[in-house]
Write an enzyme that holds these catalytic residues in place. Structure first.
Site, PDB file in Angstrom:
ATOM      1  N   HIS A  48     -20.387   4.244  37.204  1.00 24.27           N
ATOM      2  CA  HIS A  48     -19.040   4.619  37.913  1.00 24.27           C
ATOM      3  C   HIS A  48     -18.682   4.263  39.106  1.00 24.27           C
ATOM      4  O   HIS A  48     -17.637   4.178  39.537  1.00 24.27           O
ATOM      5  CB  HIS A  48     -18.396   6.460  37.907  1.00 24.27           C
ATOM      6  CG  HIS A  48     -18.584   6.818  36.664  1.00 24.27           C
ATOM      7  ND1 HIS A  48     -18.091   7.082  35.384  1.00 24.27           N
ATOM      8  CD2 HIS A  48     -19.207   8.180  35.835  1.00 24.27           C
ATOM      9  CE1 HIS A  48     -19.231   7.589  34.437  1.00 24.27           C
ATOM     10  NE2 HIS A  48     -18.744   8.151  34.712  1.00 24.27           N
TER      11      HIS A  48
HETATM   12 ZN   LIG Z   1     -21.659  10.716  31.513  1.00 25.02          ZN
END
Ligand SMILES: [Zn+2]
Length: 314
Positions: free
Chosen positions: A129
């Site tokens: 992320h």
């Molecule tokens: Zn995850």
């Protein structure tokens, strides 16, 4: 016999550091899983603790192949700014060091996988992320992108593929490689879940509650053709444990058996095509951390067994 193969001639490498276990306070991310996976691998797979290679920290120049100067200034100084505060993690010197070292671990596993024409097993990593200029989720450095960029920069690889099977989309990785035709990004995830979606080369967004068959048919239809078309020099397999049916942050319904078949699909393709592969732990938030550990160990075991079969063939 695999046990007779000299350590350095083995087709797999295990990478881990005890320093991944940073104090993050009360948190849903189970850092305790790291040493538990190591202990269980030793117990179940006949590997020795001395086999695990200890990574070193990447240089700032290497991190800067992915991340911006401003972000690295903030993060490496453990400075709480909008760029770092988007992480949903605390930030201390110990945590900075753990993430930097984990990026080094993915790089080491990738380098060794290519050198051994085999299997790099990192008991860590998968922080997909992270964007070039800010943290997100529980992720501070995009170790996947750092490993690919460093090996490309050194001329060790040219083309890579990221097969991201965490329940959450690999949004940071997708953004980083969005306009790079040398890096193919595939993400199979739960559509209606964090994060806001970026565009991978191939996104498979599954409905809430999708189970083994739906998942495996979707992945099985897409993966072989797309990887054969891309011809990667390296595959990075982000093997999140969070598509599991009892995961607290995931809304898919895969069983452990289904997850093991997922592993076989990805790892089996690489083994059959002699493409080096690195597996990363990524997410896993089962109510019982023992389940998360079990799923991670299954992935590592499939990697080790594929390597041992390759050792016997050569
Ligand atoms: Zn995850």
């Amino acid at each position: 016999m695999s046990a007779d193969v000299p350590h350095d001639s083995r087709r797999y490498v295990l990478v881990y550091s005890d320093r991944y276990v940073a104090d993050i306070g009360p948190h849903v991310f189970p850092v305790a899983k790291y040493p538990m996976v190591v202990a269980e691998l030793i117990h179940r797979c006949g590997v020795a603790r001395s086999e695990f290679m200890e990574p070193t920290a990447p240089t700032r120049e290497q991190l800067a192949l992915v991340h911006t100067t401003e972000y690295l200034d903030d993060f490496l100084s453990a400075r709480w700014t909008p760029r770092t505060a988007a992480s949903e993690m605390p930030l201390t010197r110990e945590i900075v060091d753990a993430y930097v070292l984990s990026a080094g671990g993915t790089l080491l596993a990738a380098r060794e996988a290519v050198r051994r024409r085999g299997f790099g097993i990192h008991i860590g990593g998968g922080f997909h992320h992270t964007f070039p200029d800010h943290a997100e989720g529980f992720c501070y450095l995009n170790d996947i992108a750092v490993a690919i960029r460093v090996l490309q920069h050194e001329g060790v690889i040219r083309r890579a593929a990221v097969v991201d099977c965490d329940v959450h989309q690999g949004n940071g990785t997708a953004r980083i490689f969005q306009h790079d035709s040398d890096v193919f990004t595939l993400s199979i995830h739960q559509y209606h879940n964090y994060p806001p979606k970026e565009k991978s080369d191939l996104d498979i967004g599954l409905r809430d509650g999708a189970g083994d068959e739906e998942y495996l048919v979707a992945l099985g239809e897409a993966l072989p053709a797309r990887l054969e078309a891309h011809r990667p020099d390296l595959v990075i397999y982000n093997a999140g444990a969070d598509p599991y049916e009892h995961d607290l942050l995931g809304g898919l319904a895969l069983t452990k058996k289904g997850l093991a078949r997922r592993d076989e699909l990805v790892i089996g393709w690489c083994a059959a095509h002699s493409v080096p592969i690195v597996s990363l732990l990524a997410g896993g938030y089962a109510a019982d951390t023992g389940d998360t550990v079990d799923i991670h160990v299954n992935t590592c075991q499939t990697m080790i067994e594929a390597a041992r079969r390759a050792e016997r063939v050569v």
